[in-house]
Design a protein around this motif. Structure first.
Motif, PDB file in Angstrom:
ATOM      1  N   GLY A 360       0.817  -1.193   0.000  1.00 11.46           N
ATOM      2  CA  GLY A 360       0.000   0.000   0.000  1.00 11.46           C
ATOM      3  C   GLY A 360       0.859   1.255   0.000  1.00 11.46           C
ATOM      4  N   THR A 361       0.197   2.391   0.010  1.00 13.61           N
ATOM      5  CA  THR A 361       0.866   3.689   0.073  1.00 13.61           C
ATOM      6  C   THR A 361       0.618   4.276   1.459  1.00 13.61           C
ATOM      7  OG1 THR A 361       0.564   4.048  -2.296  1.00 13.61           O
ATOM      8  CG2 THR A 361       1.037   5.983  -0.927  1.00 13.61           C
ATOM      9  N   GLU A 373       5.936  10.164   1.947  1.00 16.31           N
ATOM     10  CA  GLU A 373       5.048   9.057   1.601  1.00 16.31           C
ATOM     11  C   GLU A 373       5.884   7.898   1.074  1.00 16.31           C
ATOM     12  OE1 GLU A 373       2.349   8.927  -2.045  1.00 16.31           O
ATOM     13  OE2 GLU A 373       0.969   9.635  -0.470  1.00 16.31           O
ATOM     14  N   LYS A 375       5.660   3.873  -0.737  1.00 14.44           N
ATOM     15  CA  LYS A 375       4.798   2.900  -1.404  1.00 14.44           C
ATOM     16  C   LYS A 375       5.430   1.533  -1.324  1.00 14.44           C
ATOM     17  CE  LYS A 375       2.345   2.001  -5.726  1.00 14.44           C
ATOM     18  NZ  LYS A 375       2.096   2.465  -7.109  1.00 14.44           N
ATOM     19  N   THR A 377       4.975  -2.445  -2.454  1.00 16.40           N
ATOM     20  CA  THR A 377       4.263  -3.311  -3.401  1.00 16.40           C
ATOM     21  C   THR A 377       4.305  -4.750  -2.921  1.00 16.40           C
ATOM     22  OG1 THR A 377       6.245  -3.712  -4.715  1.00 16.40           O
ATOM     23  CG2 THR A 377       4.918  -1.761  -5.262  1.00 16.40           C
ATOM     24  N   THR A 396       9.039   4.613  -3.808  1.00 15.99           N
ATOM     25  CA  THR A 396       8.798   5.971  -4.293  1.00 15.99           C
ATOM     26  C   THR A 396       8.271   6.818  -3.156  1.00 15.99           C
ATOM     27  OG1 THR A 396       6.545   5.431  -4.944  1.00 15.99           O
ATOM     28  CG2 THR A 396       8.280   5.131  -6.605  1.00 15.99           C
TER      29      THR A 396
END
Length: 460
Positions: A360-361, A373, A375, A377, A396
């Motif tokens: 999730g982010t 923030e 991210k 995966t 990212t």
């Protein structure tokens, strides 16, 4: 006829003769008059009522002679019934003289002093181990001189200061560590902190009601003091009585000392505080002033998921040290926390981490500061056949709320790269740097080739 004369005049001539003879005989037996002295102690006094142990008091005796000739007499200087000194005094006729003798007292106590022959009292003298005197006072400042005598004791000296009820802040007692040598201390009390010759904390994070400075001689240190504050002063500042502290000034910082409420009076609160170890004190409430100046986010694979770390730099711009409670938040949920002490006018860097096990982010925060923030995966959470994380893509990030900085690992190396640098993806930044280096290398090669065809003598 002859009349007999019976008049007594026949016997009168004999009476004066008898009287004269009697007077002459008396004068012959008594002889001529002799002048004599008449001496006595007519007064006794001393030049001090209170002295320090090891000091002397001057005792003055007045000897008077009311006789018609000069004479002499011996006098005694007596302390608590024991003769300390004797002296022979010569006085002319119908006059008086004064004699002064210094008597030394080595032990504290109260002593009665007399001058005898016959006795005249000079009064009592108090001998103390230490004394406090007010040498100067005005509306904002009071100067005290503390003197200690030579006393063979290790007990502290507790000195009462004359009470000043007309001042919003006033020292009431001062205690110093005992010394076997005489000493002098100058203590200055400032009701107006701005009148003190030192930088006193002010602003929203400091309420100072008084300042005390001490000039100490070698080997002598203060150990405690009692002081009074008006209730109205505390109420105007919005400070509870139990929140008042004495702060030591150490290397430009103000550190709180143990301070307790000694007594509560209708209009005043009396406090007692430790004053050892320094020579300047501020009385009131001084708090730290924290702010987060920098943050950064770092992520890396872990055996049990994906580890995310946040680093925050905490600055204390206040005048007192304090404890900062740091929290790491993921999507506004606290996942890790710690406490760190930050000295006055310095900064500390705190690192907190957590392991993410679901993709999730996520928004990462250091307390209320948005750090960035991250991210995660599915592929980043996959593990290889040995149980370790198998990275598939780079993390990212987005622009953080405050400037970010790289984090370092505990071994002094660079550690894992941050996910964001100044709001840009770490991958894009590294790619840009590699491209710039490649272009710079091409320029150098071209310059070298061109330099071999000229005679400038300049080489790269």
């Amino acid at each position: 006829m002859v009349r007999e004369d019976r008049s007594p005049r026949q016997h009168l001539p004999g009476l004066p003769i008898v009287c004269v003879v009697s007077l002459l005989l008396a004068a012959t037996v008594a002889g001529p008059a002799v002048a004599e002295p008449s001496l006595f102690v007519s007064g006794a006094s001393k030049d001090a009522n209170t002295i320090l142990a090891g000091e002397s008091v001057n005792v003055t005796a007045t000897v008077h002679n009311t006789g018609s000739s000069g004479g002499a007499m011996g006098i005694e200087y007596v302390v608590n019934g024991t003769t300390r000194a004797t002296e022979r005094v010569v006085v002319d006729a119908d006059s008086s003289v004064e004699r002064t003798r210094a008597l030394e007292f080595d032990a504290p106590g109260t002593y009665r002093i007399k001058v005898q022959s016959p006795g005249k009292s000079a009064g009592r003298v108090k001998v103390k181990p230490a004394l406090v005197e007010t040498t100067r006072t005005d509306s904002t400042t009071r100067q005290l001189k503390i003197r200690g005598g030579t006393v063979p004791t290790n007990e502290p000296y507790e000195l009462n200061v004359s009470e000043q009820t007309n001042r919003s802040f006033a020292v009431q007692s001062w205690t110093v560590n005992a010394s076997r040598q005489a000493f002098t201390q100058d203590v200055t009390e400032y009701t107006d902190p701005s009148a003190a010759d030192l930088a006193v904390p002010s602003g929203d994070d400091a309420s100072v009601f008084g300042v005390v400075t001490v000039g100490s001689s070698d080997g002598v240190e203060p150990s405690s003091m009692q002081f009074a504050l008006d209730r109205s002063t505390l109420q105007s500042a919005g400070i509870a009585p139990q929140d008042v502290r004495v702060y030591h000034r150490i290397n430009g910082s103000w550190k709180a000392a143990e301070t307790t409420v000694a007594t509560e009076q209708p209009d005043r609160i009396v406090y007692e505080a430790d004053t050892a170890g320094t020579t300047a004190y501020a009385i009131g409430k001084i708090e730290p002033s924290f702010s987060v100046t920098r943050t950064s986010v770092v992520s890396e694979q872990a055996t049990d998921g994906y580890r995310v770390s946040v680093r925050g730099t905490v600055e204390n711009a206040g005048s007192a040290p304090g404890t900062y409670d740091a929290q790491m938040r993921v999507d506004d949920e606290v996942v890790n926390q710690t406490s760190v002490t930050v000295p006055a006018d310095t900064e500390q860097t705190v690192t907190l981490s957590t392991v993410v096990t679901t993709p999730g982010t996520f928004q990462i925060s250091f307390n209320d500061a948005n750090a960035g923030e991250i991210k995660v995966t599915e592929s980043q959470l996959q593990t290889d056949e040995n149980g370790g994380a198998e990275p598939k893509t780079e993390p990212t990030g987005t622009e953080p709320a405050v400037q970010t900085e790289p984090a370092g690992d505990g071994d002094g190396g660079l550690g894992p790269l941050p996910a964001t640098v100044m709001g840009l993806s770490t991958v894009l930044v590294i790619g840009g740097l590699l491209g710039a280096l490649l272009l710079f290398g091409v320029v150098i090669v071209l310059l070298r080739r061109g330099g071999s065809r000229n005679d400038s003598g300049f080489e790269l």
